[in-house]
Write an enzyme that holds these catalytic residues in place. Structure first.
Site, PDB file in Angstrom:
ATOM      1  N   ASP A 106       2.476  11.440  -9.950  1.00 49.29           N
ATOM      2  CA  ASP A 106       4.184  11.787 -10.626  1.00 49.29           C
ATOM      3  C   ASP A 106       4.358  13.104 -11.091  1.00 49.29           C
ATOM      4  O   ASP A 106       5.391  13.499 -11.132  1.00 49.29           O
ATOM      5  CB  ASP A 106       4.159  10.507 -11.598  1.00 49.29           C
ATOM      6  CG  ASP A 106       4.587   9.310 -11.013  1.00 49.29           C
ATOM      7  OD1 ASP A 106       4.943   9.139 -10.037  1.00 49.29           O
ATOM      8  OD2 ASP A 106       4.678   8.176 -11.891  1.00 49.29           O
TER       9      ASP A 106
ATOM     10  N   ASP B  42       0.979  -1.082  -0.131  1.00 57.69           N
ATOM     11  CA  ASP B  42      -0.060   0.050   0.004  1.00 57.69           C
ATOM     12  C   ASP B  42       0.990   1.204   0.025  1.00 57.69           C
ATOM     13  O   ASP B  42       1.999   1.305   0.806  1.00 57.69           O
ATOM     14  CB  ASP B  42      -0.870  -0.176   1.452  1.00 57.69           C
ATOM     15  CG  ASP B  42      -2.149   0.863   0.944  1.00 57.69           C
ATOM     16  OD1 ASP B  42      -2.706   1.171  -0.185  1.00 57.69           O
ATOM     17  OD2 ASP B  42      -2.486   1.472   2.020  1.00 57.69           O
TER      18      ASP B  42
HETATM   19  P1  IMP Z   1      -1.317   2.055  -4.185  1.00 55.16           P
HETATM   20  O1  IMP Z   1      -1.473   1.633  -2.819  1.00 55.16           O
HETATM   21  O2  IMP Z   1      -0.135   1.609  -5.027  1.00 55.16           O
HETATM   22  O3  IMP Z   1      -2.727   1.489  -4.848  1.00 55.16           O
HETATM   23  O4  IMP Z   1      -1.472   3.591  -4.416  1.00 55.16           O
HETATM   24  C1  IMP Z   1      -2.394   4.547  -3.796  1.00 55.16           C
HETATM   25  C2  IMP Z   1      -2.358   5.718  -4.656  1.00 55.16           C
HETATM   26  O5  IMP Z   1      -1.235   6.466  -4.343  1.00 55.16           O
HETATM   27  C3  IMP Z   1      -2.564   5.606  -6.014  1.00 55.16           C
HETATM   28  O6  IMP Z   1      -3.897   5.519  -6.399  1.00 55.16           O
HETATM   29  C4  IMP Z   1      -1.821   6.854  -6.478  1.00 55.16           C
HETATM   30  O7  IMP Z   1      -2.533   7.806  -6.559  1.00 55.16           O
HETATM   31  C5  IMP Z   1      -0.762   7.313  -5.384  1.00 55.16           C
HETATM   32  N1  IMP Z   1       0.693   6.422  -6.000  1.00 55.16           N
HETATM   33  C6  IMP Z   1       1.092   5.087  -5.777  1.00 55.16           C
HETATM   34  N2  IMP Z   1       2.276   5.027  -6.154  1.00 55.16           N
HETATM   35  C7  IMP Z   1       2.372   6.151  -7.033  1.00 55.16           C
HETATM   36  C8  IMP Z   1       3.688   6.288  -7.780  1.00 55.16           C
HETATM   37  O8  IMP Z   1       4.587   5.521  -8.054  1.00 55.16           O
HETATM   38  N3  IMP Z   1       3.565   7.638  -8.251  1.00 55.16           N
HETATM   39  C9  IMP Z   1       2.637   8.611  -7.932  1.00 55.16           C
HETATM   40  N4  IMP Z   1       1.582   8.315  -7.541  1.00 55.16           N
HETATM   41  C10 IMP Z   1       1.309   7.078  -6.641  1.00 55.16           C
END
Ligand code: IMP
Length: 193
Positions: A150, A67
């Site tokens: 990003d 997460d």
């Molecule tokens: P998740 O837990 O990987 O699904 O990330 C949750 C949210 O964090 C995503 O929906 C993105 O908005 C943001 N996020 C996660 N990883 C990245 C990244 O590498 N770059 C930019 N935003 C990220």
């Protein structure tokens, strides 16, 4: 060794295969026909554990889950665990960035970090790994590679946002890349015991 990665995200699966492929076979939730697991915890670690535990309880196999959140210092750590749905349920990456940039208008302290927590359940035991990258929130969007926040995240020591970097460069320094490297180091050592 085979392991389930508790995600439906193909992009993340490929990233994990790239890093871990040498020592294990990674399968994701689409490939095993597992439904989306609701992220109901109020911390990144809580959500990662909850997803790994769900897979372990239902499939009884080695697995890991991640997460991620973006924590902005001037916003007391927001959006944090709410990063995916910061602008509301069903919102787009663009909506989230617009909301964040709006809140950061005129704010001098632009320090932020991305954090990823990976929860691994191996032989029935839980292990957690954290990866982090520090940087600043830019005043506008730059670049169109990557996803999420990003285009507005400039990592410390670099002059390009994550969205202006190629995937290999971003993965080498990113929160998720670093957490995956820790997982990889742990698995290598575990295997060699
Ligand atoms: P998740 O837990 O990987 O699904 O990330 C949750 C949210 O964090 C995503 O929906 C993105 O908005 C943001 N996020 C996660 N990883 C990245 C990244 O590498 N770059 C930019 N935003 C990220």
């Amino acid at each position: 060794m085979e392991m389930i990665f508790a995600t439906h995200n193909q992009h993340k699966t490929e990233e994990a295969r790239h890093i871990l492929g040498g020592i294990l076979q990674v399968r994701n939730l689409i490939e095993i026909g597992c439904p989306e697991i609701p992220e109901t915890a109020d911390t990144l670690k809580g959500n990662a554990i909850l997803k790994a535990q769900y897979v372990y309880d239902n499939y009884r196999c080695d697995c890991f889950a991640d997460d991620t959140g973006l924590e902005v210092e001037a916003l007391d750590g927001r959006p944090g665990v709410m990063s995916a749905r910061y602008a509301g349920e069903g919102c787009s990456f663009e909506d989230n960035m617009r909301k964040l940039l709006g809140e950061m208008q005129g704010v001098e302290n632009r320090k932020a970090c991305f954090k990823t927590v990976i929860a691994l359940i191996l032989d029935g035991e839980l292990h957690c790994f954290e990866g982090r990258v520090d940087g600043v929130i830019t005043s506008g969007e730059k670049g169109d590679a990557g996803f999420g926040y990003d285009p507005i995240f400039l990592p410390d020591g670099h002059d390009k946002t994550f969205a202006e970097m190629d995937a290999a460069t971003k993965n080498r320094i990113s929160h998720r890349g670093r957490a995956m490297e820790k997982l990889m180091a742990f698995l290598k050592e575990y295997r060699g015991r």
